[in-house]
Design a protein around this motif. Structure first.
Motif, PDB file in Angstrom:
ATOM      1  N   ASP A   1       0.804  -1.222   0.000  1.00 51.99           N
ATOM      2  CA  ASP A   1       0.000   0.000   0.000  1.00 51.99           C
ATOM      3  C   ASP A   1       0.835   1.270   0.000  1.00 51.99           C
ATOM      4  O   ASP A   1       0.448   2.282  -0.578  1.00 51.99           O
ATOM      5  CB  ASP A   1      -0.947   0.010   1.204  1.00 51.99           C
TER       6      ASP A   1
ATOM      7  N   LYS B   1      -5.604  -7.272  -6.547  1.00 51.08           N
ATOM      8  CA  LYS B   1      -6.154  -6.088  -5.872  1.00 51.08           C
ATOM      9  C   LYS B   1      -5.308  -4.869  -6.211  1.00 51.08           C
ATOM     10  O   LYS B   1      -4.194  -4.982  -6.733  1.00 51.08           O
ATOM     11  CB  LYS B   1      -6.181  -6.302  -4.357  1.00 51.08           C
ATOM     12  N   LEU B   2      -5.857  -3.700  -5.882  1.00 47.32           N
ATOM     13  CA  LEU B   2      -5.158  -2.440  -6.167  1.00 47.32           C
ATOM     14  C   LEU B   2      -4.591  -1.846  -4.884  1.00 47.32           C
ATOM     15  O   LEU B   2      -5.208  -1.951  -3.810  1.00 47.32           O
ATOM     16  CB  LEU B   2      -6.113  -1.432  -6.810  1.00 47.32           C
TER      17      LEU B   2
ATOM     18  N   VAL C   1      -2.987   1.567  -2.636  1.00 46.63           N
ATOM     19  CA  VAL C   1      -3.331   2.984  -2.478  1.00 46.63           C
ATOM     20  C   VAL C   1      -2.643   3.760  -3.596  1.00 46.63           C
ATOM     21  O   VAL C   1      -1.445   3.581  -3.840  1.00 46.63           O
ATOM     22  CB  VAL C   1      -2.882   3.507  -1.099  1.00 46.63           C
TER      23      VAL C   1
ATOM     24  N   ILE D   1     -10.735  -3.866  -4.733  1.00 51.58           N
ATOM     25  CA  ILE D   1     -10.717  -2.405  -4.876  1.00 51.58           C
ATOM     26  C   ILE D   1     -11.472  -1.789  -3.702  1.00 51.58           C
ATOM     27  O   ILE D   1     -12.677  -2.003  -3.547  1.00 51.58           O
ATOM     28  CB  ILE D   1     -11.375  -1.963  -6.205  1.00 51.58           C
ATOM     29  N   LYS D   2     -10.781  -1.038  -2.874  1.00 49.94           N
ATOM     30  CA  LYS D   2     -11.409  -0.424  -1.711  1.00 49.94           C
ATOM     31  C   LYS D   2     -12.381   0.676  -2.142  1.00 49.94           C
ATOM     32  O   LYS D   2     -12.239   1.270  -3.212  1.00 49.94           O
ATOM     33  CB  LYS D   2     -10.331   0.162  -0.784  1.00 49.94           C
TER      34      LYS D   2
ATOM     35  N   THR E   1     -10.721   4.024  -3.131  1.00 51.32           N
ATOM     36  CA  THR E   1      -9.513   3.954  -3.954  1.00 51.32           C
ATOM     37  C   THR E   1      -9.435   5.105  -4.958  1.00 51.32           C
ATOM     38  O   THR E   1      -8.380   5.715  -5.148  1.00 51.32           O
ATOM     39  CB  THR E   1      -9.455   2.614  -4.714  1.00 51.32           C
TER      40      THR E   1
END
Length: 298
Positions: free
Chosen positions: A160, A181-182, A184, A204-205, A208
């Motif tokens: 992150d 996943k991605l 920050v 993906i939060k 994001t």
């Protein structure tokens, strides 16, 4: 009589045979001439001493024959300077890659990690290598970076904090990797490309993309998304989500359900083809758009 004649003849010839004493003017001329000879001889001796004594022979040889001692002659302007520590630290990267005017090209060189980069680097092209992971240490001292391109690697994980200090980063390309996943993302991104990965919606939060107020181009096509990412910024012009697993959308996906006057001004293109969704079933989802999304309606 003969005696008197002899004396007379002697008196007549004495002035002719007596040597004349040296005058005062002759002496300086002889002395000056001798002095000039002496100075010329001394100059020649100095010249020979300068280049023939042991110490200066070494100096002269050091100027001609490059050896370790020649680098110690700080007063000799012709001696090539040794590389500084900064240059030597950068040398491995710039031998393996190509460093040119702030850009580093490390394409197809089979690296499996980020090499040390020159401090002034602004653009890094590390496409088609074997990099599997990106960490916060990789760019910890690289605040000048503006573009990163990792297309065609084997990246599975990104910490992150990897891009958190890259305040000038505008373009981040992670296409054709193995991401689930991605991370920050930095706040000034204008282009984010992560197509052809394995990203799912849970990777993906919710926030994001929310604060990326400069983001104009978002490419997440050819992944495994089940829904459109939430909180897409107003700055977006192009959104590519084709060939995912998106099955439904809502009135709040692109528009605002409670505001019928709201128009999404900047959107120029939304692609949703190749998803298991019939766009014709969600007409109110596009009411704020100037153009309908590309996809199947029937």
């Amino acid at each position: 009589m003969k005696t008197a004649q002899s004396i007379l003849l002697l008196l007549l010839f004495m002035p002719l045979t007596e040597p004349a004493p040296p005058t005062q003017q002759d002496a300086p001329i002889i002395y000056e001439y001798g002095t000039e000879n002496f100075q010329e001889t001394k100059f020649g001796q100095d010249y020979e001493d300068k280049y023939l004594d042991g110490e200066n022979i070494k100096e002269k040889k050091a100027m001609i024959i490059p050896d370790e001692k020649s680098f110690q002659l700080q007063k000799d302007e012709t001696v090539t300077q040794l590389p500084t520590k900064k240059e030597s630290d950068e040398m491995p990267t710039c031998l393996l890659c190509v460093c040119l005017s702030g850009s580093v090209y490390c394409e197809e060189v089979d690296i499996d990690a980020i090499p040390p980069l020159p401090k002034e680097s602004a653009y890094l092209y590390a496409r088609f290598n074997k990099i599997k992971k990106l960490t916060a240490k990789d760019f910890a001292d690289m605040p000048t970076l503006r573009r990163l391109d990792f297309t065609g690697n084997l990246i599975e994980d990104i910490e992150d904090g990897t891009f958190s200090k890259l305040s000038l980063l505008e373009e981040l390309i992670l296409a054709e990797n193995q991401l689930l996943k991605l991370p920050v993302l930095p706040p000034k991104l204008t282009v984010f490309n992560a197509k052809y990965n394995k990203i799912k919606s849970r990777g993906i939060k919710a926030n994001t993309f929310k604060k990326l107020n400069n983001l104009s181009f978002l490419y997440l096509d050819h992944n495994a998304l089940e829904s459109v990412p939430p909180n897409l910024p107003e700055s977006l012009r192009v959104i590519h989500l084709q060939f995912n697993n998106i099955t439904s959308i809502t009135d709040d996906t692109f528009c605002k359900a409670n505001d019928t006057r709201y128009i999404r001004e900047r959107i120029e293109e939304i692609r949703l083809e190749g998803n298991p969704i019939m766009l014709g079933k969600h007409p109110n989802s596009f009411i704020c758009l100037k153009r309908l999304p590309v996809g199947s309606y029937f």
